[in-house]
Design a protein around this motif. Sequence first.
Motif, PDB file in Angstrom:
ATOM      1  N   ARG A   1      -3.203  33.997 -58.702  1.00 54.24           N
ATOM      2  CA  ARG A   1      -3.191  33.053 -57.588  1.00 54.24           C
ATOM      3  C   ARG A   1      -4.602  32.580 -57.232  1.00 54.24           C
ATOM      4  N   ASN A   2      -5.337  32.235 -58.277  1.00 55.72           N
ATOM      5  CA  ASN A   2      -6.703  31.799 -58.043  1.00 55.72           C
ATOM      6  C   ASN A   2      -6.963  30.541 -58.863  1.00 55.72           C
ATOM      7  N   SER A   3      -7.424  29.507 -58.196  1.00 54.52           N
ATOM      8  CA  SER A   3      -7.607  28.220 -58.878  1.00 54.52           C
ATOM      9  C   SER A   3      -8.765  28.237 -59.862  1.00 54.52           C
ATOM     10  N   SER A   4      -9.556  29.295 -59.866  1.00 58.20           N
ATOM     11  CA  SER A   4     -10.688  29.356 -60.795  1.00 58.20           C
ATOM     12  C   SER A   4     -10.246  29.657 -62.224  1.00 58.20           C
ATOM     13  N   SER A   5      -9.031  30.143 -62.402  1.00 53.93           N
ATOM     14  CA  SER A   5      -8.650  30.614 -63.729  1.00 53.93           C
ATOM     15  C   SER A   5      -8.366  29.451 -64.684  1.00 53.93           C
ATOM     16  N   HIS A   6      -8.503  29.741 -65.970  1.00 53.16           N
ATOM     17  CA  HIS A   6      -8.346  28.724 -67.009  1.00 53.16           C
ATOM     18  C   HIS A   6      -6.911  28.188 -67.057  1.00 53.16           C
ATOM     19  N   LEU A   7      -5.935  29.096 -67.079  1.00 50.66           N
ATOM     20  CA  LEU A   7      -4.534  28.647 -67.147  1.00 50.66           C
ATOM     21  C   LEU A   7      -4.181  27.758 -65.963  1.00 50.66           C
ATOM     22  N   TYR A   8      -4.632  28.150 -64.805  1.00 52.70           N
ATOM     23  CA  TYR A   8      -4.353  27.366 -63.591  1.00 52.70           C
ATOM     24  C   TYR A   8      -4.925  25.960 -63.735  1.00 52.70           C
ATOM     25  N   GLN A   9      -6.164  25.889 -64.235  1.00 52.48           N
ATOM     26  CA  GLN A   9      -6.818  24.593 -64.364  1.00 52.48           C
ATOM     27  C   GLN A   9      -6.079  23.692 -65.356  1.00 52.48           C
ATOM     28  N   VAL A  10      -5.586  24.281 -66.430  1.00 57.49           N
ATOM     29  CA  VAL A  10      -4.930  23.470 -67.455  1.00 57.49           C
ATOM     30  C   VAL A  10      -3.521  23.068 -67.027  1.00 57.49           C
ATOM     31  N   LEU A  11      -2.693  24.075 -66.673  1.00 55.39           N
ATOM     32  CA  LEU A  11      -1.272  23.788 -66.427  1.00 55.39           C
ATOM     33  C   LEU A  11      -1.014  23.147 -65.068  1.00 55.39           C
ATOM     34  N   ARG A  12      -1.769  23.561 -64.073  1.00 51.67           N
ATOM     35  CA  ARG A  12      -1.506  22.970 -62.757  1.00 51.67           C
ATOM     36  C   ARG A  12      -2.427  21.782 -62.473  1.00 51.67           C
ATOM     37  N   GLU A  13      -3.735  22.010 -62.574  1.00 47.64           N
ATOM     38  CA  GLU A  13      -4.655  20.972 -62.149  1.00 47.64           C
ATOM     39  C   GLU A  13      -4.635  19.765 -63.068  1.00 47.64           C
ATOM     40  N   ALA A  14      -4.661  19.987 -64.374  1.00 50.31           N
ATOM     41  CA  ALA A  14      -4.720  18.869 -65.310  1.00 50.31           C
ATOM     42  C   ALA A  14      -3.339  18.281 -65.587  1.00 50.31           C
ATOM     43  N   GLN A  15      -2.353  19.165 -65.854  1.00 55.73           N
ATOM     44  CA  GLN A  15      -1.039  18.676 -66.276  1.00 55.73           C
ATOM     45  C   GLN A  15      -0.008  18.633 -65.163  1.00 55.73           C
ATOM     46  N   GLY A  16      -0.251  19.311 -64.060  1.00 56.28           N
ATOM     47  CA  GLY A  16       0.692  19.280 -62.944  1.00 56.28           C
ATOM     48  C   GLY A  16       2.046  19.876 -63.255  1.00 56.28           C
ATOM     49  N   MET A  17       2.059  20.902 -64.115  1.00 53.95           N
ATOM     50  CA  MET A  17       3.323  21.486 -64.548  1.00 53.95           C
ATOM     51  C   MET A  17       4.038  22.240 -63.433  1.00 53.95           C
ATOM     52  N   ASN A  18       3.258  22.967 -62.633  1.00 55.28           N
ATOM     53  CA  ASN A  18       3.894  23.875 -61.671  1.00 55.28           C
ATOM     54  C   ASN A  18       2.885  24.281 -60.605  1.00 55.28           C
ATOM     55  N   TYR A  19       3.275  25.272 -59.795  1.00 55.78           N
ATOM     56  CA  TYR A  19       2.412  25.726 -58.702  1.00 55.78           C
ATOM     57  C   TYR A  19       1.269  26.597 -59.210  1.00 55.78           C
ATOM     58  N   GLY A  20       1.448  27.221 -60.347  1.00 57.67           N
ATOM     59  CA  GLY A  20       0.378  28.055 -60.861  1.00 57.67           C
ATOM     60  C   GLY A  20       0.802  28.808 -62.106  1.00 57.67           C
ATOM     61  N   ALA A  21      -0.177  29.336 -62.822  1.00 61.46           N
ATOM     62  CA  ALA A  21       0.071  30.145 -64.024  1.00 61.46           C
ATOM     63  C   ALA A  21      -0.994  31.228 -64.076  1.00 61.46           C
ATOM     64  N   TYR A  22      -0.556  32.475 -64.273  1.00 65.23           N
ATOM     65  CA  TYR A  22      -1.477  33.606 -64.153  1.00 65.23           C
ATOM     66  C   TYR A  22      -1.241  34.606 -65.283  1.00 65.23           C
TER      67      TYR A  22
END
Length: 500
Positions: A288-309
């Motif tokens: 649950r941290n926006s600094s992580s790589h998966l979060y940046q790719v799946l949520r921030e860039a692609q908007g897939m979901n609320y988060g990935a950890y």
Amino acid sequence: MSSYVRPLAKMILSAILLAGCTPPASEHLIPFPDKDDPIVSLRLWIKTGSQCDPTGREGLAALTAAMLTRASTKVHSYSEILDLLYPMATSYQATVDKEMTVITARVHVDNLEEFYPLLINAVLHPALLEDDFRRIRTDMINAIEKGLRYSDDEELGKAALHTFVFEDTPYAHPVVGRVASLKKITVDDVRSFYKRWYTGDNIVIGIAGGYDDALIERLQLDIAKLPVGAPTPPGMPAPNEIQGLQFLLVEKDCKATSISMGVPIDVLRGQDDFWPLFLFNSWFGEHRNSSSHLYQVLREAQGMNYGAYSYIEFFPNGGHTHMPTPNHARRQQLFEIWLRPVRHEHRHFALRAALRELQMAVDSGMTQEQLDLTKRFLDKYVRHYAKTAFDRLGYAMDSRFYGLRGDYLDVLRKRLRRVSLDEVNTAIRTYLQPANLKIAVVTKGARAFADSLVTDAPSPVIYDAPKSVKVIEDDAFIQVYPLAVRRENIRIVPVGQMFR
């Protein structure tokens, strides 16, 4: 501790207290004094858990702990206990995991004298009544049939993954048990389990805060009234080897798809490879941290979901907590990726995207810049893991479990500072295998998804908003990223049959 040694231990303890000294940590005691803290925190660690459930009685460890903490004692009815606890604004409860059962309490020192007998009666003198048993067992069955299956798809997916990965081992069933096994459990089973596992030699007392030294003596003498002996726990779980991508698809009429995937890892807290793997995991998928790589790719860039950890240690209740919870120590851990729900039409793409990122991480490793940045982040962030003496006491217990000396969070920060880039990238390549994972998916239309997986059908994604050129270019690779799924590696289970 044998029946001959225990009286000697009592004499030594009494002598220590008469001399006005705080008893040191011992095999059965973890003291954490802070005279300025008006709160007394207690953790009673019973060395048992769901791995000790007898076959066909899965859920017995959790049911037994609940019969101590959510039921009558031989002194008070449960309703009387609640009435007595309410004015003190406190309670006691049990946390049960695979290998640990911990009864916890926090109470203001002003209420300690009134509170203590209630707690100790729960541990030493539970009534284990048929009426309480039926109420709690019904609650646990409902927790599976109505809660786990139908009210939280994220927790359902994670529980399905753990059952899938650890099938045929004592780790396989959820701590709460299975429906059929719960229905078989009798109150006599609870009495037998309590008698076997709740012994004086099988309990570690943890205490923190502004307690008086006399409280330790009182606790130790009271716990010593339990029967002697320490039962032998089950052997270490040995999960089956995973070859290829293996799927458990849970068919459910749900609004979105939950995806969890993982593989067992033979790395535990305190071992040399734990620290570099911990560092990688934080960079790749810090919870649950926006600094992580998966979060940046799946949520921030692609908007897939609320988060990935991602995780290298069991992380319970992740949808509701930000920080890891102590007292879930295990001898067998799992590298796990958790994708929060995605739209059904995006499930294949999101799965491909996550696996591609993992494969690229294994192939390329972290860079020195990423490593240095993650080190600086963690050096401060891990301090938030334990904000209270109650939390620190929990970590001290976990350190005892893992045989780790010193304050874990201090050790963690020191060891992370020394980790080299080569150590991180070697650990990634050693323990992570993107081509050999078990994957649990809670979704609607599982059979159609299975067909798409087996045929490696393209999975183009249509966004609701414009995306960057970089995202579009990456998507062209992701939508046809090969997964090589074999039909025989897919199992489809209706949600109503999960945890039967």
